[in-house]
Design a protein around this motif. Structure first.
Motif, PDB file in Angstrom:
ATOM      1  N   LEU A  84       6.892   5.035   2.852  1.00  0.00           N
ATOM      2  CA  LEU A  84       6.754   4.132   4.003  1.00  0.00           C
ATOM      3  C   LEU A  84       6.457   4.915   5.279  1.00  0.00           C
ATOM      4  N   ASP A  85       7.192   5.991   5.490  1.00  0.00           N
ATOM      5  CA  ASP A  85       6.983   6.788   6.695  1.00  0.00           C
ATOM      6  C   ASP A  85       5.620   7.489   6.675  1.00  0.00           C
ATOM      7  N   TYR A  86       5.189   7.901   5.490  1.00  0.00           N
ATOM      8  CA  TYR A  86       3.880   8.540   5.384  1.00  0.00           C
ATOM      9  C   TYR A  86       2.777   7.531   5.697  1.00  0.00           C
ATOM     10  N   ALA A  87       2.900   6.334   5.167  1.00  0.00           N
ATOM     11  CA  ALA A  87       1.897   5.293   5.421  1.00  0.00           C
ATOM     12  C   ALA A  87       1.807   4.965   6.905  1.00  0.00           C
ATOM     13  N   HIS A 145       3.772  -3.227   9.992  1.00  0.00           N
ATOM     14  CA  HIS A 145       4.553  -2.108  10.521  1.00  0.00           C
ATOM     15  C   HIS A 145       5.395  -1.574   9.370  1.00  0.00           C
ATOM     16  N   TRP A 146       5.187  -0.298   9.038  1.00  0.00           N
ATOM     17  CA  TRP A 146       5.949   0.325   7.957  1.00  0.00           C
ATOM     18  C   TRP A 146       6.928   1.340   8.504  1.00  0.00           C
ATOM     19  N   ALA A 186       0.798  -1.223   0.000  1.00  0.00           N
ATOM     20  CA  ALA A 186       0.000   0.000   0.000  1.00  0.00           C
ATOM     21  C   ALA A 186       0.839   1.286   0.000  1.00  0.00           C
ATOM     22  N   PRO A 187       1.967   1.349   0.745  1.00  0.00           N
ATOM     23  CA  PRO A 187       2.733   2.604   0.759  1.00  0.00           C
ATOM     24  C   PRO A 187       3.202   3.082  -0.605  1.00  0.00           C
ATOM     25  N   GLU A 238      13.239  -0.966   2.844  1.00  0.00           N
ATOM     26  CA  GLU A 238      12.345  -1.856   3.582  1.00  0.00           C
ATOM     27  C   GLU A 238      11.010  -1.974   2.849  1.00  0.00           C
ATOM     28  N   GLY A 239      10.284  -3.073   3.117  1.00  0.00           N
ATOM     29  CA  GLY A 239       8.957  -3.241   2.534  1.00  0.00           C
ATOM     30  C   GLY A 239       7.901  -3.228   3.612  1.00  0.00           C
ATOM     31  N   ALA A 240       7.924  -4.225   4.482  1.00  0.00           N
ATOM     32  CA  ALA A 240       6.995  -4.302   5.609  1.00  0.00           C
ATOM     33  C   ALA A 240       7.637  -5.131   6.704  1.00  0.00           C
TER      34      ALA A 240
END
Length: 326
Positions: free
Chosen positions: A257-260, A289-290, A52-53, A115-117
């Motif tokens: 990632l940080d926004y998600a 966890h993102w 999703a991110p 990173e992914g998740a």
């Protein structure tokens, strides 16, 4: 292992063909920006909530701001994505460290970009678990000795984390068995008794628990808190020939990632738009966890445990896999 050998051989053939070819940014060896135009990159993505991110970041213009024209292409997994990377049909893909390790054993060098998740820190905030039927006599992890587990892929993440977590608890893992079952079929396999326990993940775990089944442990968080479940990676060849593009993709992806991580409502809204997860399920399911911080220690642990349990017959060069992402 037959499946892994097949895609690895295909990817090696693709690598040989690439060595003689050339083309534009989408199909050749270079994505360098010309005349101020954005660099075109194609990203292979699975149809899972964990990606999703990247969609959210695209909607927010994070990739555009880095001078990237991104296209997303569906892939089913490493068997499909790795040959596409090596032929430069795609430049980046979503995958995991285990697939990268198997590729390295076949002489195919992949590198993490970001990173992914990640998994949770305990069973309560985890997006995965070891689920047993509501009719099962299994009440705790200690009851899992000698049982048959359903995992989405043999010789992969499920097997490594289950063995590791049970070993930590002092459970004898010498006689446990693993059966390959797709995640959507796990709950049916529990119901008909063909497996004793399912290595489950969202949204299927929430569905299983809603039906009265029980989660007896989370093997992933017990292996390591915030274990790196997946990441975005590219081929070593592409990274060496296009370092600036890789850096820009890394920055855009990390921002995504940080926004998600801090905009849960927007994440839940975007998931049904790009995956098969229904809106009602997306509203209720636990989210991964993102973070932009790659959990390097957990990647090293996964590879080490994979070697310990005989999944990898040779040592893996983890530093080469991590590249500049570490």
């Amino acid at each position: 292992m037959k499946r892994l050998r097949t895609w690895a051989c295909t990817a090696l053939l693709a690598l040989g063909a690439t060595a003689c070819g050339s083309g534009d940014a989408g199909g050749g060896q270079s994505a360098a920006v010309e005349s101020g135009k954005p660099a075109k990159v194609v990203v292979g993505l699975l149809s899972v909530a964990a990606v999703a991110p990247v969609y959210l970041g695209d909607d927010k213009g994070f990739f555009e701001k880095e001078g990237l024209d991104v296209e997303f292409r569906p892939v089913q997994g490493g068997a499909e994505a790795v040959p596409m990377l090596m032929s430069n049909e795609i430049q980046f893909t979503f995958g995991n460290a285990i697939s990268m390790a198997y590729a390295q054993l076949q002489g195919i060098n992949m590198q993490f970009v970001t990173e992914g998740a990640q998994g949770g820190t305990n069973a309560k905030d985890a997006t995965s678990g070891i689920v047993v039927s509501k009719k099962s006599g299994i009440k705790s992890a200690e009851d899992l000795a000698g049982k048959t587990f359903g995992v989405n892929q043999l010789k992969a993440l499920g097997e490594i984390t289950i063995r590791t977590a049970l070993d930590k608890r002092g459970v004898d893992t010498s006689k446990i068995k693993f059966v390959e079952i797709d995640f959507p079929e796990m709950n049916a396999a529990l119901a008909n008794g063909s497996i004793d326990a399912a290595f489950s993940t969202e949204p299927f775990m929430s569905q299983a628990l809603a039906a009265g089944n029980r989660n007896v442990m989370d093997a992933i968080s017990e292996t390591a808190p915030h274990l790196s479940l997946s990441g975005y990676f590219t081929s070593k060849q592409y990274a060496e020939q296009n370092p600036d593009v890789v850096k820009r993709f890394q920055r855009a992806m990390n921002r995504s990632l940080d926004y998600a991580a801090s905009h849960e409502d927007e994440v839940r809204a975007v998931i049904p738009q790009h995956t098969k997860v229904p809106p009602k399920v997306a509203e209720m399911m636990k989210l991964p966890h993102w973070t932009s911080e790659l959990n390097v220690d957990s990647i090293r642990l996964l590879i080490s445990q994979g070697r310990k349990y005989g999944l990898f017959k040779k040592d893996i060069d983890v530093d080469a896999m991590l590249g500049s992402a570490s």
